[in-house]
Design an enzyme around this catalytic site. Structure first.
Site, PDB file in Angstrom:
ATOM      1  N   CYS A  37      -7.262  -9.637  -3.660  1.00  0.00           N
ATOM      2  CA  CYS A  37      -8.397  -9.597  -2.729  1.00  0.00           C
ATOM      3  C   CYS A  37      -8.033  -8.968  -1.388  1.00  0.00           C
ATOM      4  O   CYS A  37      -8.919  -8.632  -0.597  1.00  0.00           O
ATOM      5  CB  CYS A  37      -8.953 -10.998  -2.524  1.00  0.00           C
TER       6      CYS A  37
ATOM      7  N   HIS B  91     -13.010 -11.510   3.881  1.00  0.00           N
ATOM      8  CA  HIS B  91     -13.074 -11.573   2.423  1.00  0.00           C
ATOM      9  C   HIS B  91     -14.009 -12.713   2.033  1.00  0.00           C
ATOM     10  O   HIS B  91     -13.962 -13.800   2.610  1.00  0.00           O
ATOM     11  CB  HIS B  91     -11.675 -11.817   1.853  1.00  0.00           C
TER      12      HIS B  91
ATOM     13  N   ASN C  30     -17.474 -13.482  -5.235  1.00  0.00           N
ATOM     14  CA  ASN C  30     -16.185 -12.917  -4.855  1.00  0.00           C
ATOM     15  C   ASN C  30     -15.928 -11.666  -5.697  1.00  0.00           C
ATOM     16  O   ASN C  30     -15.723 -11.763  -6.906  1.00  0.00           O
ATOM     17  CB  ASN C  30     -15.099 -13.979  -5.085  1.00  0.00           C
TER      18      ASN C  30
HETATM   19  O1  UT7 Z   1     -10.319 -14.659  -3.494  1.00  0.00           O
HETATM   20  C1  UT7 Z   1      -9.027 -15.144  -3.405  1.00  0.00           C
HETATM   21  C2  UT7 Z   1      -8.951 -16.461  -2.795  1.00  0.00           C
HETATM   22  N1  UT7 Z   1      -9.741 -17.439  -3.506  1.00  0.00           N
HETATM   23  C3  UT7 Z   1     -10.023 -18.555  -2.900  1.00  0.00           C
HETATM   24  O2  UT7 Z   1      -9.659 -18.679  -1.756  1.00  0.00           O
HETATM   25  C4  UT7 Z   1     -10.726 -19.647  -3.656  1.00  0.00           C
HETATM   26  C5  UT7 Z   1     -10.270 -20.970  -3.094  1.00  0.00           C
HETATM   27  N2  UT7 Z   1     -10.799 -22.156  -3.789  1.00  0.00           N
HETATM   28  C6  UT7 Z   1     -12.088 -22.504  -3.777  1.00  0.00           C
HETATM   29  O3  UT7 Z   1     -12.942 -21.794  -3.299  1.00  0.00           O
HETATM   30  C7  UT7 Z   1     -12.441 -23.872  -4.325  1.00  0.00           C
HETATM   31  O4  UT7 Z   1     -11.264 -24.598  -4.542  1.00  0.00           O
HETATM   32  C8  UT7 Z   1     -13.273 -23.823  -5.644  1.00  0.00           C
HETATM   33  C9  UT7 Z   1     -14.679 -23.337  -5.355  1.00  0.00           C
HETATM   34  C10 UT7 Z   1     -12.599 -22.933  -6.641  1.00  0.00           C
HETATM   35  C11 UT7 Z   1     -13.381 -25.215  -6.237  1.00  0.00           C
HETATM   36  O5  UT7 Z   1     -13.962 -26.110  -5.297  1.00  0.00           O
HETATM   37  P1  UT7 Z   1     -13.287 -27.531  -4.992  1.00  0.00           P
HETATM   38  O6  UT7 Z   1     -14.159 -28.209  -4.046  1.00  0.00           O
HETATM   39  O7  UT7 Z   1     -11.875 -27.250  -4.597  1.00  0.00           O
HETATM   40  O8  UT7 Z   1     -13.401 -28.235  -6.386  1.00  0.00           O
HETATM   41  P2  UT7 Z   1     -12.236 -28.788  -7.326  1.00  0.00           P
HETATM   42  O9  UT7 Z   1     -11.545 -27.676  -8.002  1.00  0.00           O
HETATM   43  O10 UT7 Z   1     -11.399 -29.745  -6.547  1.00  0.00           O
HETATM   44  O11 UT7 Z   1     -13.087 -29.586  -8.385  1.00  0.00           O
HETATM   45  C12 UT7 Z   1     -13.866 -30.708  -7.998  1.00  0.00           C
HETATM   46  C13 UT7 Z   1     -14.658 -31.174  -9.196  1.00  0.00           C
HETATM   47  C14 UT7 Z   1     -13.814 -31.337 -10.440  1.00  0.00           C
HETATM   48  O12 UT7 Z   1     -14.300 -32.438 -11.167  1.00  0.00           O
HETATM   49  P3  UT7 Z   1     -13.553 -33.860 -11.078  1.00  0.00           P
HETATM   50  O13 UT7 Z   1     -12.156 -33.602 -11.577  1.00  0.00           O
HETATM   51  O14 UT7 Z   1     -13.594 -34.243  -9.630  1.00  0.00           O
HETATM   52  O15 UT7 Z   1     -14.368 -34.725 -11.988  1.00  0.00           O
HETATM   53  C15 UT7 Z   1     -14.099 -30.097 -11.221  1.00  0.00           C
HETATM   54  O16 UT7 Z   1     -13.934 -30.260 -12.613  1.00  0.00           O
HETATM   55  O17 UT7 Z   1     -15.663 -30.206  -9.519  1.00  0.00           O
HETATM   56  C16 UT7 Z   1     -15.550 -29.855 -10.898  1.00  0.00           C
HETATM   57  N3  UT7 Z   1     -15.960 -28.477 -11.039  1.00  0.00           N
HETATM   58  C17 UT7 Z   1     -17.205 -28.108 -11.317  1.00  0.00           C
HETATM   59  N4  UT7 Z   1     -18.328 -28.818 -11.512  1.00  0.00           N
HETATM   60  C18 UT7 Z   1     -19.459 -28.137 -11.751  1.00  0.00           C
HETATM   61  C19 UT7 Z   1     -15.184 -27.349 -10.932  1.00  0.00           C
HETATM   62  N5  UT7 Z   1     -15.950 -26.269 -11.124  1.00  0.00           N
HETATM   63  C20 UT7 Z   1     -17.190 -26.707 -11.370  1.00  0.00           C
HETATM   64  C21 UT7 Z   1     -18.408 -26.061 -11.643  1.00  0.00           C
HETATM   65  N6  UT7 Z   1     -19.508 -26.815 -11.813  1.00  0.00           N
HETATM   66  N7  UT7 Z   1     -18.519 -24.720 -11.693  1.00  0.00           N
END
Ligand code: UT7
Length: 338
Positions: free
Chosen positions: A122, A265, A295
């Site tokens: 990115c 970004h 993204n």
């Molecule tokens: O471009 C290069 C750089 N990229 C980035 O900087 C991306 C950085 N990361 C992020 O933007 C975020 O970490 C994400 C958007 C990818 C994820 O958000 P989060 O708030 O960190 O969620 P998480 O991964 O901690 O997941 C929280 C919960 C999980 O469920 P449990 O384990 O708490 O029951 C996931 O399974 O949300 C669940 N989850 C979803 N639920 C519904 C993960 N993806 C989804 C989804 N829909 N699409």
């Protein structure tokens, strides 16, 4: 706001045109909720993304890149055969080789240019911009086309809700010119680039290359798709983007108060909110279009720059802060006097 005097001795390159091209097909969060266990509510509140564009079958990264390039060349009033250099930043090249830059060269008819690709995920567009500046400042080449283009839909595992909701396809481009005319526009005042290879596992496409070729035995585990540790990546993104912003501003002799518009970004609206808060930049000075496009990796910044430019949000003399973070890990920033 009173403008500070800024030394421009270090660079004589100007951005003289911007362009972008997004595929026609729109995929909404509701569309995704039909194929994976997710919801518009989760995606919107956790990421800020509402829809993304998906390239058509048979539409390659070079097609998006070439369309963005033509738009940038038209704005710049530059003919393809005037180009000396083409750099394409991408993690979704048409093929391993030849480079996507060579394919773009053929498609737009830039027969006098030399072309190559840059892989910095990115951060790729800002790595490419910096590379092009060095080329133009250090030699006989005068005019460069710098492109960030991706067809990330080709790397998505549509069964992985952790990643498939985040990414989209698109391309953006700028025309960069070095001359002695004294006419300066879109001038890069300072830039920062960095990488941390100790964190390669946080965000990657592990398979499909020489390390882990895709075979009939491993194809079911989808090694040639995006794998990301989201939470950890989030933390690094905030830290590195803030540091890179502060460093580039310091190097330009400026502060956040001097910044007219931040073009960051576009990975997650929450990352941008935390960044704005830490840097003390009002939310309305952060350009955000990830709600429409998600993204698009190396394409986010040139697409956003082009939208801001064509939308009349930036005028001569404004100070722009471009800042990126991505897999590698990599990060980069640039301060531009428009
Ligand atoms: O471009 C290069 C750089 N990229 C980035 O900087 C991306 C950085 N990361 C992020 O933007 C975020 O970490 C994400 C958007 C990818 C994820 O958000 P989060 O708030 O960190 O969620 P998480 O991964 O901690 O997941 C929280 C919960 C999980 O469920 P449990 O384990 O708490 O029951 C996931 O399974 O949300 C669940 N989850 C979803 N639920 C519904 C993960 N993806 C989804 C989804 N829909 N699409």
């Amino acid at each position: 706001m009173k403008k500070k005097e800024i030394s421009t001795k270090a660079c004589t390159c100007s951005i003289i045109g911007t362009g972008s091209h997004m595929p026609e097909r729109v995929m909404t969060n509701d569309d995704l909720a039909k194929i994976v266990d997710t919801s518009d509510e989760w995606i919107t509140t956790r990421t800020g993304i509402r829809s993304r564009r998906i390239a058509a079958e048979g539409e390659a990264t070079s097609d998006l890149a070439s369309a963005a390039a033509r738009n940038a060349l038209e704005m710049a009033g530059v003919k393809p055969d005037e180009l000396d250099l083409i750099i394409v930043a991408t993690v979704t090249p048409d093929m391993f080789f030849p480079s996507t830059a060579c394919v773009v060269q053929k498609k737009i008819g830039a027969k006098n240019a030399v072309g190559f690709d840059i892989s910095a995920a990115c951060s790729g567009f800002l790595f490419a911009l910096q590379t092009a500046r060095h080329y133009l400042n250090g030699g006989p080449r005068k005019t460069a086309l710098v492109i960030g283009a991706e067809k990330l839909s080709s790397l998505i595992n549509w069964q992985d809700r952790n990643t498939c909701v985040l990414f989209g396809d698109g391309a953006g481009a700028v025309v960069l010119r070095s001359d002695d005319s004294g006419v300066v526009q879109g001038q890069v005042l300072s830039s920062v680039m960095g990488s941390d290879g100790s964190q390669t596992d946080l965000l990657k496409v592990p398979g499909g290359g020489s390390f882990l070729p895709v075979t009939p035995e491993n194809v079911a585990s989808r090694p040639n798709t995006i794998h990301m540790e989201g939470r950890e990546t989030f933390k690094h993104a905030v830290t590195r983007m803030c540091q890179a912003s502060e460093q580039a501003l310091k190097d330009a002799g400026l502060t956040t108060d001097d910044v007219t518009l931040v073009i960051p970004h576009q990975a997650n609206a929450r990352i941008l909110a935390v960044m704005a808060d830490r840097l003390g930049i009002a939310a309305e000075r952060m350009f955000i279009n990830l709600d429409k496009y998600g993204n698009t990796s190396a394409a986010t910044i040139p697409v956003a720059l082009d939208e801001a430019n064509r939308g009349g949000l930036i005028k001569r003399g404004d100070v722009l802060l471009l800042v990126a973070f991505g897999g590698g890990l990599t990060w980069a920033s640039a301060v531009i006097r428009w």
